[in-house]
Design an enzyme around this catalytic site. Structure first.
Site, PDB file in Angstrom:
ATOM      1  N   GLY A 153       0.836  -1.201   0.000  1.00  0.00           N
ATOM      2  CA  GLY A 153       0.000   0.000   0.000  1.00  0.00           C
ATOM      3  C   GLY A 153       0.863   1.240   0.000  1.00  0.00           C
ATOM      4  O   GLY A 153       1.961   1.251  -0.556  1.00  0.00           O
ATOM      5  N   SER A 154       0.413   2.261   0.678  1.00  0.00           N
ATOM      6  CA  SER A 154       1.049   3.570   0.597  1.00  0.00           C
ATOM      7  C   SER A 154       2.470   3.611   1.128  1.00  0.00           C
ATOM      8  O   SER A 154       3.205   4.553   0.855  1.00  0.00           O
ATOM      9  CB  SER A 154       0.212   4.589   1.362  1.00  0.00           C
ATOM     10  OG  SER A 154      -1.065   4.628   0.792  1.00  0.00           O
ATOM     11  N   ILE A 155       2.852   2.610   1.918  1.00  0.00           N
ATOM     12  CA  ILE A 155       4.241   2.606   2.385  1.00  0.00           C
ATOM     13  C   ILE A 155       5.198   2.614   1.207  1.00  0.00           C
ATOM     14  O   ILE A 155       6.284   3.177   1.255  1.00  0.00           O
ATOM     15  CB  ILE A 155       4.489   1.376   3.297  1.00  0.00           C
ATOM     16  CG1 ILE A 155       3.705   1.538   4.589  1.00  0.00           C
ATOM     17  CG2 ILE A 155       5.968   1.192   3.581  1.00  0.00           C
ATOM     18  CD1 ILE A 155       3.852   0.396   5.559  1.00  0.00           C
TER      19      ILE A 155
END
Lengths: 611, 367
Positions: free
Chosen positions: A322-324
């Site tokens: 995801g956004s990581i």
């Protein structure tokens, strides 16, 4: 008298007969002597060996397996005495009475005891037969006080592996099991015999050779009934080496407590050297059960339920980051020069590519966004653009450089590599070319990207420690009973990522903002006195449409909910701890995972555990 | 009766042999019972010591009278023995499946022990009465056959195969000694061969099994063959010098069965090796040869045959017992005389030795 006197003829005859008798006697004695010569001289050594065989038994003495400690020396795994209830068949006066008396003393399985006693009667009369292994303290006390009433009963002691905190760090410590036929034949386990317990997973497996110690033995003289007469010689067992972990017991406890009732994993690491401070996976299991035995229900749950408690999710769970993943894309963009820190891109909540439309998580958009804000507020549109400028292969190069999509090298068994897609991979794997839209979703850590919680921890550590990717390690030292170290911890640098320090600084600042800025996505990890830096991530389990449909029907079913990620490093300016948290189907990373990271950081940094 | 000449002619050689054997026997019994000394073993050893004292007493009594009087007692003694053997079958004490013991107040004894000596006595009487016969033929021997058969059959019935065979073997060797016609021997052997199957099927199970295990001791290493194997291990492991006194592991750890009775020789062989065993066998050999020498020197026929018969008892016990413990012969339960533990056997042996001494002392006397 006269009648029986010899006349000369018969006397001569009789003397002749006596001479024959003498010769006969000499011959027979000669035969007996030859027989003895044959037994005692010709075959003497053969019979001597047989008589030694008769009387000498070899008895092996188990060694004490090494102790496992946490980083501050607290014992996590040790051996405790296990008391077995045995009987010596010869000394039982009356089996029926004995069984009745035992039945009165404790909750024993009388039918199995009865069969064992009956079978024992046909064996060696003085060889102890075990009726019940590992009796409880109460049973032991009862039996000891009634010893006089229980002729033939004997209590034997042997060391039994014991995991003091039950399921605590179960995955990481591992469990013991009987060596398999295949393992025995492989030759990888010298000085091990069938029936021996060896470490099957975790630290118990990794340090099996050192923990095991050396088997001892006794030469015992026994009589014809198998009764021990005396010990002829003895080589005492050698205790195994002790293992000191890098793991902190309190932190591990805290991590597991935070995961209670959830499915997920937590990894805490020292970013400066790769030492693992905590490594938790939930659901977990109690390694003690592998020694004492499972009841059927527990075992069934272990192996066949969807929960997979035996899997160590920190190493084997593969999830989209995801956004990581935006951290990777940001660093790649800066290093490749496709964007400057100050360049702004406009987010109106939507991004179009061909016929495809890609949304930002913020419906109405973030407006003008630079790199810092894009990371702080986790703007998707910014990274769609940036991703397209870079292309998937350049993103992949940086991701791999930072340690994603490959095994970290933590030798705990079964580690999964994850996946960082490239155009070449797509072609090879699926036989179709890479689509532009896939680059868009890759840029925000979806599409094919898969990582493990452990990878995220090493990756975030590298970002914050100046670009050094360390191999994560669990062991501080392994020490022989004499005090000699077999192993001592040394940081193992896998590579330097080769990104300009100023770019790393920019990203670090932005990640600190994500936690401390009021618009940030990770504000739930904020601490008043410590600057925490962090990044949320939300990994989609099903596509948006399905999620939407489900939502329309009310609450989204648990298994459709997103995985919640959070990775945090603190203190941001001089990092001492990295925490990576993944909660399966936890929903949004900011709300489900960030508080867990915060708790760990708080506990670790408030109390100066570190040397 | 005991005049100076008698004392001059006292058989010191025989006495010395007996004392040596008694000494070795007691020494060995101490070792054989050493491991069980706390549970009555030392009592066994002391008891044997007292039996020896009594035995030497009996021995002395046996030399006080002229053996000539025994000629008259031969038949009465024989019939008394037969009577006792019958009583034992009716009123005897049953121990481990056989009825061999008679209880007389505090005394428990085996009439079959008595049978050995009265058999020798009666045969000596029978053959000395027929001093003129040079060579016996089968038809001359029907009376001695019946004399032998009655006690043997009674002992076999107890059942005690070993002793029955023993009495038979001693008796037959006496008959052979007085010279039997060669043709008669061949006929007799032929009859025996034909009778063998009949005897085999008349035997008890355990008796058959003993003979089978003798033939193949390894087929039943934990059953009946166990005794033979453990005894062979004990003897063989003694090698040349033995394991040392009280150090025999086979004995001390009870691998050896019946160590103070039938297998006492194995205990000795284990601890003293071939060296010790050779000395022991030489003592027995001297005893036998000395006995034959006494027989040869006897001035009357009865004394000569009686002495030879007593020698037969000594010789065959040694051969059967040592043959048995070394695996040359089946395990038949014959103790080694003057060596194994056992009161009845020791007393009757010492009585026989007394008789031998009696004959020896009187060989130069003319009355």
């Amino acid at each position: 008298m006269k009648s029986s006197n010899f006349d000369p003829i018969t006397q001569d005859l009789f003397e002749k007969q006596l001479k024959i008798a003498m010769v006969f006697v000499l011959v027979i004695f000669g035969v007996i002597f030859l027989r003895l010569w044959f037994l005692q001289i010709v075959n003497g050594s053969f019979y001597r060996a047989k008589s030694e065989n008769n009387r000498i038994r070899l008895q092996s003495m188990p060694s004490f397996r090494g102790v496992i400690r946490d980083r501050s020396g607290k014992i996590l795994v040790d051996n405790r005495p296990s008391y077995d209830l045995c009987v010596i068949p010869e000394e039982i006066h009356d089996a029926g009475t004995l069984l009745n008396r035992l039945a009165a003393l404790g909750d024993f399985d009388m039918t199995s005891m009865r069969t064992k006693i009956r079978q024992a009667a046909s064996g060696y009369p003085f060889k102890p037969v075990c009726l019940k292994k590992d009796i409880s303290r109460e049973e032991l006390a009862m039996l000891e006080t009634r010893r006089f009433d229980l002729p033939g009963v004997m209590i034997t002691v042997r060391p039994q592996r014991t995991y003091f905190y039950g399921a605590l760090a179960g995955h990481l410590l591992g469990y013991l099991g009987e060596i398999s036929e295949k393992q025995l034949k492989s030759g990888a386990f010298p000085d091990t015999r069938s029936g021996d317990l060896i470490g099957k997973t975790g630290i118990e497996r990794k340090w099996q050779k050192s923990l095991k110690g050396g088997r001892g033995g006794e030469q015992v003289e026994v009589d014809a009934a198998g009764r021990r007469i005396k010990v002829i010689s003895r080589s005492p067992p050698i205790s195994g080496a002790d293992v000191c972990l890098t793991v902190d017991r309190e932190l591990q406890m805290l991590a597991e407590k935070a995961l209670e009732g959830k499915h997920g994993a937590v990894v805490a690491m020292d970013p400066r050297n790769g030492q693992i401070l905590a490594l938790a996976s939930s659901p977990s299991f109690d390694p003690n059960l592998f020694i004492t035995g499972f009841d059927e229900k527990t075992w069934k749950n272990m192996v066949s339920s969807g929960d997979h408690p035996l899997n160590n999710r920190a190493l084997t769970g593969q999830y989209p980051p995801g956004s990581i993943f935006k951290i990777v894309v940001a660093l790649a963009g800066l290093q490749e020069g496709v964007i400057t820190p100050d360049e702004t891109l406009f987010c109106n909540g939507q991004y179009s590519l061909g016929r495809g439309k890609y949304r930002c998580w913020k419906r109405w958009g973030h407006g003008k966004v630079n790199l810092n804000r894009a990371l702080v507020e986790s703007c998707d549109i910014y990274f769609y653009h940036l991703g397209m400028r870079l292309g998937v292969d350049r993103i992949a190069r940086y991701a791999r450089q930072l340690g994603l999509g490959q095994k970290t090298g933590l030798d705990l068994g079964n580690e999964k590599a994850g996946l960082i897609p490239t155009t070449e991979w797509k072609k090879k794997r699926w036989g179709v070319p890479w689509q532009g839209g896939e680059t868009v979703s890759t840029a925000i850590g979806q599409s094919f990207v898969l990582v493990t919680p452990l990878q995220i921890a090493t990756f975030a550590s590298a970002v914050f420690n100046g670009g050094h990717v360390y191999r994560p390690q669990l062991t501080q030292w392994v020490r022989k009973p004499g005090g000699e170290n077999i192993f001592e911890f040394k940081p193992q640098l896998i590579r330097d990522v080769g990104i300009k320090p100023e770019y790393l600084e920019l990203v670090k600042k932005a990640l600190a903002g994500a936690v401390n800025n009021s618009h940030g996505t990770g504000t739930k990890a904020k601490l008043p006195d410590i600057t925490v830096a962090g990044k949320t991530g939300t990994a989609q389990v099903v596509n948006l449409k399905k999620e939407k449909d489900a939502k329309a029907k009310g609450e989204i079913p648990w298994k459709y909910r997103d995985h919640a990620w959070f990775v945090a490093v603190a203190p941001a300016d001089a990092p001492r701890i990295t925490v990576s948290v993944l909660i399966e189907h936890g929903g949004h990373g900011g709300s489900a995972s960030a508080p867990i990271a915060k708790k760990l950081i708080e506990a670790y940094l408030r109390v100066p555990v570190d040397s | 009766m005991l005049d100076r000449r008698l004392i001059q002619n006292f058989d010191w050689v025989l006495l010395l042999l007996l004392l040596l054997l008694a000494g070795i026997s007691i020494l060995n019994l101490y070792s054989a019972t050493y491991a069980i000394r706390e549970v009555g073993g030392s009592r066994i050893f002391m008891k044997q010591f007292y039996w020896f004292l009594i035995g030497f007493g009996v021995c002395l009594v046996m030399i006080t009278f002229n053996y000539y009087y025994l000629e008259r007692l031969a038949y009465p003694a024989y019939f008394l023995t037969v009577a006792l053997l019958m009583i034992v079958l009716v009123a005897g004490k049953v121990m481990s499946g056989s009825q061999r013991w008679l209880t007389l107040g505090p005394l428990v004894f085996q009439p079959s022990e008595l049978a050995k000596i009265s058999m020798v006595l009666v045969l000596a009487k029978f053959f000395s009465d027929r001093g003129d016969v040079v060579e016996y033929r089968l038809r001359d021997l029907w009376q001695p056959f019946i004399l032998i058969l009655i006690p043997c059959a009674l002992i076999l019935k107890e059942p005690d195969l070993g002793t029955a065979l023993f009495v038979g073997v001693v008796s037959f060797s006496m008959i052979l000694l007085v010279k039997v016609n060669r043709k008669s021997i061949l006929i007799f052997v032929g009859v025996c061969v034909l009778a063998a199957p009949v005897i085999w099927f008349g035997m008890k199970d355990y008796q058959q099994r003993r003979i089978l295990t003798f033939l193949q001791p390894d087929t039943e290493p934990l059953g009946a063959g166990y005794h033979i194997n453990q005894s062979k291990i004990a003897i063989g492991s003694g090698q040349f010098w033995g394991k040392g006194y009280l150090k025999g592991t086979q004995t001390r750890l009870h691998f050896l069965p019946e160590q103070h009775t039938d297998f006492a020789f194995s205990v000795f062989a284990e601890e003293w090796g071939l060296a010790g065993v050779t000395v022991l066998l030489l003592l027995y050999l001297f005893l036998v040869l000395w006995g034959l020498y006494i027989a040869k020197g006897s001035k009357d026929r009865f004394g000569a045959i009686l002495a030879a018969g007593i020698v037969g008892i000594v010789f065959w016990q040694v051969v059967i017992n040592v043959g048995m413990v070394t695996g040359l012969l089946p395990v038949v339960g014959i103790p080694l005389l003057l060596f194994s533990y056992g009161g009845s056997s020791l007393i009757s042996t010492m009585a026989a030795m007394g008789l031998l001494m009696n004959i020896s002392m009187r060989r130069f006397m003319f009355q």
